[in-house]
Motif scaffolding. Structure first.
Motif, PDB file in Angstrom:
ATOM      1  N   UNK A 192     -13.346  -6.946   7.972  1.00 10.00           N
ATOM      2  CA  UNK A 192     -12.335  -6.406   8.867  1.00 10.00           C
ATOM      3  C   UNK A 192     -11.040  -7.167   8.655  1.00 10.00           C
ATOM      4  N   UNK A 193      -9.928  -6.469   8.710  1.00  7.07           N
ATOM      5  CA  UNK A 193      -8.635  -7.109   8.451  1.00  7.07           C
ATOM      6  C   UNK A 193      -7.583  -6.538   9.385  1.00  7.07           C
ATOM      7  N   UNK A 194      -6.703  -7.409   9.848  1.00  9.03           N
ATOM      8  CA  UNK A 194      -5.552  -6.989  10.639  1.00  9.03           C
ATOM      9  C   UNK A 194      -4.319  -7.668  10.064  1.00  9.03           C
ATOM     10  N   UNK A 195      -3.221  -6.919   9.972  1.00  2.84           N
ATOM     11  CA  UNK A 195      -1.980  -7.443   9.413  1.00  2.84           C
ATOM     12  C   UNK A 195      -0.824  -7.064  10.316  1.00  2.84           C
ATOM     13  N   UNK A 196       0.174  -7.968  10.379  1.00  2.67           N
ATOM     14  CA  UNK A 196       1.395  -7.698  11.158  1.00  2.67           C
ATOM     15  C   UNK A 196       2.601  -8.056  10.307  1.00  2.67           C
ATOM     16  N   UNK A 197       3.622  -7.178  10.324  1.00  5.49           N
ATOM     17  CA  UNK A 197       4.794  -7.434   9.503  1.00  5.49           C
ATOM     18  C   UNK A 197       6.079  -6.952  10.127  1.00  5.49           C
ATOM     19  N   UNK A 198       7.128  -7.019   9.349  1.00  2.00           N
ATOM     20  CA  UNK A 198       8.463  -6.614   9.794  1.00  2.00           C
ATOM     21  C   UNK A 198       8.460  -5.179  10.294  1.00  2.00           C
ATOM     22  N   UNK A 199       9.417  -4.871  11.177  1.00  2.00           N
ATOM     23  CA  UNK A 199       9.557  -3.556  11.790  1.00  2.00           C
ATOM     24  C   UNK A 199       8.293  -3.167  12.564  1.00  2.00           C
ATOM     25  N   UNK A 200       7.670  -4.200  13.165  1.00  2.00           N
ATOM     26  CA  UNK A 200       6.466  -4.001  13.984  1.00  2.00           C
ATOM     27  C   UNK A 200       5.388  -3.234  13.231  1.00  2.00           C
ATOM     28  N   UNK A 201       5.204  -3.590  11.985  1.00  2.00           N
ATOM     29  CA  UNK A 201       4.162  -2.932  11.205  1.00  2.00           C
ATOM     30  C   UNK A 201       2.811  -3.558  11.512  1.00  2.00           C
ATOM     31  N   UNK A 202       1.872  -2.729  11.924  1.00  2.00           N
ATOM     32  CA  UNK A 202       0.519  -3.173  12.248  1.00  2.00           C
ATOM     33  C   UNK A 202      -0.459  -2.355  11.405  1.00  2.00           C
ATOM     34  N   UNK A 203      -1.251  -3.049  10.611  1.00  2.00           N
ATOM     35  CA  UNK A 203      -2.226  -2.401   9.740  1.00  2.00           C
ATOM     36  C   UNK A 203      -3.607  -2.977  10.017  1.00  2.00           C
ATOM     37  N   UNK A 204      -4.578  -2.106  10.174  1.00  2.00           N
ATOM     38  CA  UNK A 204      -5.967  -2.556  10.296  1.00  2.00           C
ATOM     39  C   UNK A 204      -6.801  -1.797   9.273  1.00  2.00           C
TER      40      UNK A 204
END
Length: 757
Positions: free
Chosen positions: A180-192
């Motif tokens: 399982x992976x969760x990522x957070x980045x610029x421009x409120x980018x949220x990826x799971x």
């Protein structure tokens, strides 16, 4: 610009991507970690199925790039479009759903006519995806991607005149595993993203379930409506079931679903002259005068802003499945692949770009397809040193597609006032039989010959409806496309033989050379865009490709190198162009493309690997007359014979470097850097469509000793390079000074945490 020249800053950026990592690797060597043959560290062997059998990538006499799932994640390649940054000769532009452009070696673009097919064939788990919108897949839980360059006529058949892309997803595991992976980045980018895999019945049945979510705020701002635009919203899921009733029989069932939508479809006006206006759909097409009360747009101070009256939207939903049966008979395998694909896409975009409503286009597309392939593949090894000298593949293939595309074109610029609605309905049936055999004439010399016979029939129905705009007084014709309702239909069958021949020679130390000639075929179709009737037919596209190549797995498997030079001769090359009213349509030309491509992977020191790739291509029209959009007079008709084919950069370069540093029991640090440089792109009229650029990304990861935890941080577009891709038809006036473009993402940052078990 000379074909092999490049900006100085591009060379500097490419070199700087590797130098910091090389310094760290050199330092590691001075601490006693110098690599010797006894260390046993070698480059990975990549096994591909590009030739319909499992083979070592370095031993296949075809120009192929293969990216593993791990590499795709490390490079943050999010969709099919992202492959073009790191694959020689591959270029994909996907800024508008349903209008994507895929090219390999300068060839492959297609129009928005529903009967026009792409020249780059894309397969998901060996099932053909006929529609470009559905082919720009979100990558998740991917095993590998294979990009084959050049026509693949014998084994792949229709619509692979430029090449093919194979996307292979991960299979179920015999032991319980997952991540399982969760990522957070610029421009409120949220990826799971994540997957779980394991046995259902020990030794007999296994399953895998994977998912992806990806959300990001819009990077554009609409100064007229106050809305943001060009955001990301993606959801995807895939399930795989693998059953092995016996040691010889394997059944695999894969089902997938994905949906992506984007609120706001904005592009930028880019002008070389301050204050110059972009004029196409805002002005009277006869007099050139702007509509009273309308101000044609110009470049904004901030490039990621626009003043469109309509913010727009676009999206695509795609789903399908593959059922694969493999039976290991005595001396050969029987493989049956049943596939179903479907897609629904939509789009709404402001064509006038002004803050007043002048012109927009709204589309809705709904298609589905089914395919069946049955092939017999010999299973005995046929390589230098083996007793067997003959291997073969036989097969048959059937394909059916049907669907519709509706386009509403709004025009409210004198003398027109109305909406033209065009609905295209397609029905396609294709059958093929193919065979390919390889015989080792000498122990190290092989001759391969293949042939495919394809018959394909297309039927296209088009309905046109003209109506006035509610609430606006009528004046003049309804639209420049149609002033009265109509219906039209056409059908035709095309047949082709597409042969392939290869001579390859195995050299010492794992090297080989090859020479090949192959033919590709893409069926014809009908220009379903206005004006109609009658529906104008365009001819099938044929290509002959001649290629010389070298591959080597050298220096005790510490260096892998491949190179190819090619010459492709095209007859009736199918092109997208625009008619006098700005509507996309299909044209034909004769053309040729020649070039060179190479890739190299080197293990320079313990834990330090560098990969480089490059292509230099020179596509040129042999015979083509182009008409500038918005005009029909001789002054705006151009003979492009002997000129560069538009929409394709002459070169693209990439460099990747990875260094793994051991922290002992604390795990490993992995440093990764990549850089790309891409040439400018011109239009059919030799005006600028997209600027040249060079950009770099960096990534730093910590991995636990058992691999159960990975924590990463990355920066994309480190130097904040601003570049753009073409975003629509050229301006009607001052085409050499002003254009549309989709501006690149700025420098962005992100972090991710992954837990595996």
């Amino acid at each position: 610009m000379n074909m092999i020249s490049m900006p100085r800053h591009a060379a500097i950026l490419l070199a700087s991507a590797a130098l910091p990592l090389y310094g760290q690797a050199a330092a590691a060597q001075t601490r006693g970690d110098a690599v010797t043959a006894a260390d046993g560290e070698v480059l990975d062997t990549i096994v591909v199925t590009a030739m319909r059998r499992a083979e070592n990538l370095e031993k296949i006499p075809v120009s192929i790039t293969a990216l593993t799932g791990g590499t795709i994640e490390k490079l943050n390649i999010e969709t099919t479009e992202g492959l073009s940054q790191y694959t020689p000769s591959l270029h994909i532009y996907a800024e508008a759903v349903g209008s994507e452009k895929y090219t390999i070696r300068g060839i492959g673009r297609t129009s928005e006519d529903l009967s026009a097919d792409p020249g780059v064939a894309i397969f998901l788990n060996e099932v053909y995806i006929p529609r470009q919108a559905a082919a720009n897949l979100a990558f998740f839980d991917t095993e590998r991607v294979e990009v084959l360059r050049g026509p693949q006529g014998s084994l792949y058949g229709k619509n692979a005149t430029a090449g093919a892309i194979n996307i292979i997803t991960r299979q179920p595991t015999e032991q319980l595993s997952g991540y399982g992976e969760v990522a957070y980045g610029s421009f409120d980018r949220i990826t799971t993203k994540g997957a779980i895999s394991g046995p259902i019945v020990d030794g007999k049945a296994y399953a895998r379930l994977a998912f992806l979510t990806d959300d990001r705020d819009g990077m554009y701002r609409n100064l007229t409506t106050g809305e943001s635009a060009n955001d990301i919203n993606t959801r995807a899921v895939r399930g795989t079931l693998k059953i092995t009733p016996t040691d010889r029989l394997t059944l695999s069932l894969i089902g997938d679903w994905a949906k992506s939508k984007q609120d706001g479809v904005l592009k930028s006006i880019i002008s070389d002259v301050p204050g110059l206006r972009y004029v196409f759909f805002t002005n009277n097409p006869v007099t050139g005068a702007p509509r009273p009360g309308v101000t044609p747009p110009t470049q904004e101070e901030k490039l990621r802003t626009a003043r469109s009256a309509i913010n727009g939207r676009q999206g695509v939903e795609t789903y399908g499945g593959a059922f694969n049966v493999t039976y290991e008979a005595s001396g050969f395998d029987v493989v049956a692949i049943t596939g179903v694909r479907a897609e629904k896409s939509y789009g709404l975009e402001d064509n006038g770009r002004a803050q007043e409503v002048t012109s927009y286009t709204e589309t809705a597309q709904d298609t589905w397809s089914a395919s069946q392939e049955l092939r017999l593949v010999s299973s005995e090894p046929n390589e230098p040193g083996s007793a067997n000298r003959f291997s073969w593949t036989l097969g048959v293939y059937a394909f059916h597609e049907e669907g519709s595309r509706t386009t509403d074109i709004y025009r409210n610029v004198a003398p027109f006032s109305g909406i033209a609605t065009f609905t295209q309905r397609i029905n396609t049936d294709a059958l093929a039989a193919f065979a390919e055999a390889k015989y080792r004439v000498l122990d190290n010399v092989s001759l391969t010959a293949g042939i495919r016979y394809t018959t394909e029939e297309k039927a296209l129905d088009v309905t046109g409806i003209a109506r006035r705009i509610t609430g606006i007084p009528a004046g003049g014709p309804v639209s420049p496309f149609v002033n009265a309702d109509y219906t039209a239909s056409a059908s035709k069958r095309w047949n082709r033989l597409t042969p392939r021949a290869v001579l390859d020679v195995s050299l010492a130390e794992g090297a080989m050379m090859y020479a090949s000639v192959s033919k590709g075929f893409k069926s014809g179709g009908f220009q379903g865009q206005p004006p109609a009737p009658p529906l104008r037919e365009f001819s099938p596209e044929d290509v002959m490709n001649y290629e010389l190549g070298f591959k080597g797995d050298l220096l005790d498997r510490r260096l892998q190198f491949s190179a190819a030079v090619f010459y492709s001769d095209y007859k009736n090359l199918q092109l997208q162009t625009f008619d006098v009213n700005g509507a996309p349509t299909t044209a034909s030309a004769s053309a040729r493309s020649k070039g060179i491509e190479f890739e190299i992977t080197a293990l320079l020191a313990k834990g330090f690997t560098v990969n480089a790739g490059a292509s230099f291509i020179d596509p040129e029209y042999k015979d083509y007359i182009a008409q500038q959009p918005g005009f029909s007079d001789p002054a705006h008709t151009f003979d492009r014979s002997g000129e560069r084919i538009g929409g394709v950069p002459r070169y693209n370069l990439s460099l990747r470097a990875d260094y793994r540093y051991s922290l002992g029991d604390a795990g490993d640090l992995v440093f990764s850097a990549s850089a790309v440089a891409v040439d400018k792109v011109v239009t059919e009229f030799n005006t600028l469509w997209a600027n040249e650029y060079a950009k770099g990304d960096v990534r730093l990861s910590w991995e636990s000793l058992d691999g159960g935890w990975i924590v990463s941080g990355w920066v994309k577009n480190v130097t904040n390079e601003m570049y753009y891709r073409g975003g629509g038809p050229v301006a009607k006036y001052d085409t050499d000074k002003i254009r549309l473009g989709l501006i690149s993402d700025p420098r962005t940052f992100g972090v991710s945490v992954r837990r595996s078990f």
